[in-house]
Motif scaffolding. Sequence first.
Motif, PDB file in Angstrom:
ATOM      1  N   ASP A 289       0.817  -1.211   0.000  1.00  0.00           N
ATOM      2  CA  ASP A 289       0.000   0.000   0.000  1.00  0.00           C
ATOM      3  C   ASP A 289       0.850   1.260   0.000  1.00  0.00           C
ATOM      4  N   LYS A 290       2.092   1.140   0.425  1.00  0.00           N
ATOM      5  CA  LYS A 290       3.012   2.275   0.502  1.00  0.00           C
ATOM      6  C   LYS A 290       4.280   1.944  -0.290  1.00  0.00           C
TER       7      LYS A 290
ATOM      8  N   ASP B 148       4.513  -2.633   5.980  1.00  0.00           N
ATOM      9  CA  ASP B 148       3.514  -1.970   5.155  1.00  0.00           C
ATOM     10  C   ASP B 148       2.123  -2.112   5.778  1.00  0.00           C
ATOM     11  N   GLN B 149       1.792  -3.293   6.274  1.00  0.00           N
ATOM     12  CA  GLN B 149       0.486  -3.515   6.900  1.00  0.00           C
ATOM     13  C   GLN B 149       0.366  -2.768   8.226  1.00  0.00           C
ATOM     14  N   GLU B 150       1.451  -2.686   8.975  1.00  0.00           N
ATOM     15  CA  GLU B 150       1.424  -1.970  10.264  1.00  0.00           C
ATOM     16  C   GLU B 150       1.193  -0.481  10.060  1.00  0.00           C
ATOM     17  N   GLN B 151       1.653   0.055   8.949  1.00  0.00           N
ATOM     18  CA  GLN B 151       1.460   1.483   8.672  1.00  0.00           C
ATOM     19  C   GLN B 151      -0.011   1.805   8.434  1.00  0.00           C
ATOM     20  N   LEU B 152      -0.789   0.801   8.045  1.00  0.00           N
ATOM     21  CA  LEU B 152      -2.200   1.014   7.780  1.00  0.00           C
ATOM     22  C   LEU B 152      -3.030   1.020   9.058  1.00  0.00           C
ATOM     23  N   ALA B 153      -2.528   0.340  10.079  1.00  0.00           N
ATOM     24  CA  ALA B 153      -3.300   0.199  11.324  1.00  0.00           C
ATOM     25  C   ALA B 153      -3.310   1.456  12.150  1.00  0.00           C
TER      26      ALA B 153
END
Length: 88
Positions: free
Chosen positions: A13-14, A83-88
């Motif tokens: 996503d980033k 990348d997934q942690e940045q979305l949370a």
Amino acid sequence: MTGRTKHSTVHFDKPFALRGLEEIQPAGDYDIDEDEEMIDGISWIAYRRVATYIHLPARSSNLLTSQVLAIDHAELEAALRQDQEQLA
């Protein structure tokens, strides 16, 4: 020794960076190939990963050139987690 290649797609996503890639890569879907070899000498069929490759650019890119580069699988997994942690 028998080998196989597993194909998959990962999504970022980033923008992200991995060692061995010259530039930061944009967000998007990327094709991944994992070469595996059969483990001999055991009573069941098992494989071990021996190489991981990323296809550049991302699937959504309209660039005419492409390349396949060897990357570290653990580093790819870490970049996907980040990348997934940045979305949370």
